[in-house]
Design an enzyme around this catalytic site. Structure first.
Site, PDB file in Angstrom:
ATOM      1  CE  LYS A 109      -4.142  -2.135   1.793  1.00 16.45           C
ATOM      2  NZ  LYS A 109      -5.239  -2.159   2.726  1.00 16.45           N
ATOM      3  CG  ASN A 110       5.260   2.310  -0.317  1.00 19.56           C
ATOM      4  OD1 ASN A 110       5.633   3.113  -1.248  1.00 19.56           O
ATOM      5  ND2 ASN A 110       6.246   2.513   0.768  1.00 19.56           N
TER       6      ASN A 110
END
Lengths: 331, 315
Positions: A109-110
């Site tokens: 989710k970066n």
């Protein structure tokens, strides 16, 4: 350079870094009791700041960005600098994709990682299409709704191609989890935008059959109901004239379970001009609470009243719908 | 039964996050500290406690985050990005210190990030997302330089991200997501372009985000999260459909996400707290008019008295 944490050699002790003076973070804080991992982090970032300040775009800088990224993959300045170094060194971008692979799964989710991947893939070009589609699949096997991955996948399809199997892939994901709203959205994306297909109207018939099946298998699932409406976006005439649409509402309502979505669609169909009949009236009547008063003359109003009781969280919405019905003379 | 908002505990929690610069979490968040400052300080402002933090220290640190391009980085020494530029401007606005800025310089940085198709990149590396459209519009509006953008094209791009369900995604065709919806709706509100939204359709999609527990999720079939109390709620308020959710149940959900012992609010009950969710929880309660919390502007995400000060003063 050691990447195994247990055997990590502190940077000040590495001969190849002897000429560099590290730059500490300029916010005045110093640890009172340094703990090993904090020391490693701080030290790595101090050395990073040094090469960043001197703009040293060298192999050792590249290696240092790996260490910094592994310690904190969110640090976007490190990623930027890494790109500058990669460009300067003319590094192999396929190797770069491998590098991103190695850290992406634990950081899916970066934002920085996804953006970096896109940057690399853009440079590789069309060749990267299958790699990127494969990569996003791997992420979906861990989290099939990962918003970043879907955004990336849509970009890949539009910029690099690979549409051939996309509808099948959506199907695969929906088989695994019919509730996956992202997969439904992707299906709509393919049906409406794929250069290999004929566009929404030509796909509509087949898609209606597909979505009706999905609805009947799980009538409480919000996504397919929305998908069905989406298939007729801008064409309410066609919507009310496809008997399959009102049929699926009736079929679900007869079960007397999961009634909110079919009632809401039936309400919209009536508002768009669908002629009510006795079958509709009967099935709605059967859902009215036994203690409610005499049935309303207007079927649309009745539906709104039923929805108020079945969907109390949104009772204000259903009251508003009731109060905003256009006057009609139907029974 | 409505729980209580532990104001003092939350204030202490935020101050402790500000002071604890050495623990791993703070160190790991070092590169986005300016976002953290915005979340923490705006929360304090909403609770009427902005004064507990030293204003001059904050303002001087913020200015050190500015790069020669005019943009701000997430902390000192970091590359500029539109995300941190907005946070910097918002924090300065909280303190009524926008005058320390070279407004033209910051505005040029932001307007320079607009692309041909009206979209905005986050920085020179080119990532495009409707979040950045909102940020650019909100930032330049606060600075009084909205005209530096091609507003029509910006609006056109946002509208191109509208989906069949009435919602908006990050790019055209992107899945409708409450966070992206907030960005698009607020941006359209600020630019006077709300007529592009089908308020009834979107309002219905948004009110469907409320689940049994009273919390709000971001997309169909996902778990509720306190941060959506902001993004969904502010969107509903902007399009004047907030009465379509059960406000009391939402307030209870947010209050249940508090750590009543140590302060702070988490994404959902029993999880670990953080500044991000503390801000969005308090902001959500503000929109729900919870007593004792100051009013927040749903589009600018700043206290209403701050927004009034910016705009009323300008006329």
């Amino acid at each position: 350079m050691s990447s195994d944490e247990d055997e990590r050699i502190p940077l000040p002790e590495r001969p190849e870094w002897a000429d560099v003076k590290p730059i500490p973070q300029d916010d005045g804080s110093n640890p009172v009791v340094p703990i090993a991992y904090k020391e490693e982090f701080r030290e790595t970032m101090d050395y990073f700041r040094a090469v960043y300040a001197s703009d040293e775009r060298s192999p050792r800088s590249l290696g240092l960005t790996v260490e910094a990224i592994k310690l904190n993959p969110g640090n976007y300045t490190v990623w930027h600098f890494r790109r500058l170094v990669l460009e300067k060194l003319g590094s192999d971008l396929h190797d770069e994709l491998d590098f991103v692979n190695s850290i992406a799964k634990s950081n899916s989710k970066n934002y920085q990682i996804w953006h970096h991947r896109r940057w690399v893939a853009e440079r590789i070009g069309i060749e990267a299409a299958s790699l990127e589609l494969e990569f996003t699949k791997e992420i979906f096997s861990l989290d099939a709704k990962n918003y970043h991955a879907w955004s990336h996948r849509q970009w890949v399809l539009q910029a690099l191609g690979g549409w051939e199997n996309e509808l099948d892939y959506c199907d695969e994901l929906l088989e695994e989890d019919i509730f996956n709203n992202s997969a439904w959205n992707q299906r709509y994306f393919v049906v409406t935008r794929s250069p290999l297909l004929g566009g929404l109207e030509s796909m509509r018939e087949a898609e209606v059959k597909y979505v009706v099946k999905a609805i009947l298998s799980n009538p409480g699932n919000e996504s397919p109901w929305r998908y069905l409406r989406g298939l007729y976006k801008g064409d309410t005439h066609a919507l009310i004239h496809n008997p399959e649409v009102s049929s699926v509402c009736l079929e679900v309502l007869k079960e007397k379970k999961n009634c909110v979505f079919p009632l809401s669609l039936l309400l919209d169909l009536l508002c768009y001009g669908l002629q009510p009949n006795e079958e509709f009236s009967n099935v709605v009547e059967a859902l009215r609470p036994s203690n409610s008063g005499p049935p309303e003359v207007n079927l649309k109003k009745t539906i709104c009243s039923v929805l108020e009781t079945l969907d109390p969280l949104r009772s204000n919405y259903w009251i508003w719908r009731k109060n905003n019905l256009l006057p009609s003379s139907e029974v | 039964m409505m729980g209580e908002l532990e104001v003092e505990k939350h204030v202490q929690f935020i101050l402790s996050v500000e002071k604890k610069k050495d623990d791993f979490e703070s160190v790991a968040m070092e590169h986005i500290r300016i976002n953290g400052a915005y979340w923490g300080l705006t929360t304090l402002a909403l609770l009427g406690k902005l004064g507990v933090v030293d204003q001059d220290e904050v303002v001087s640190w913020i200015m050190k985050c500015q790069d020669e391009s005019g943009g701000f980085g997430g902390n000192i020494g970091h590359d500029p990005h539109i995300l941190y530029t907005l946070s910097a401007v918002q924090v300065l606005a909280l303190y009524d210190k926008l005058d320390v800025l070279d407004i033209d310089k910051v505005s040029s940085y932001v307007s320079g990030l607009q692309n041909e198709d009206g979209s905005f990149s986050g920085d020179i590396w080119g990532e495009v997302d409707t979040r950045f459209s909102y940020i650019a519009i909100c930032c330049l509006s606060i600075l009084g330089r909205l005209e530096k953008l091609n507003v029509q094209k910006a609006v056109d791009y946002i509208v191109s991200c509208k989906n069949m369900d009435g919602g908006f995604g990050c790019t055209p065709g992107g899945e409708s997501h409450s966070g992206q919806i907030f960005c698009c709706v607020a941006a359209l509100a600020i630019t006077g372009s709300l007529h592009h939204i089908d308020k009834d359709l979107l309002g219905w999609w948004l009110c469907e985000r409320q689940v049994k527990s009273g919390g709000l999720n971001g997309r169909p079939e996902k778990l509720p999260d306190v941060c959506y109390s902001w993004w969904v709620l502010s969107s509903l308020i902007i399009i004047d459909r907030v009465h379509w959710i059960d406000k009391e149940k939402l307030a209870s959900f947010i209050l249940n996400c508090q750590d009543k012992e140590n302060g702070g609010i988490s994404d959902r009950p029993e999880d670990a707290v953080d500044v991000f969710h503390t801000f969005f929880g308090v902001a959500g309660l503000s929109l729900l008019e919870y007593p004792g919390v100051k009013a927040i502007d749903p589009a600018y995400a700043l206290p209403v008295d701050v927004v009034d000060r910016i705009f009323i003063g300008r006329r």
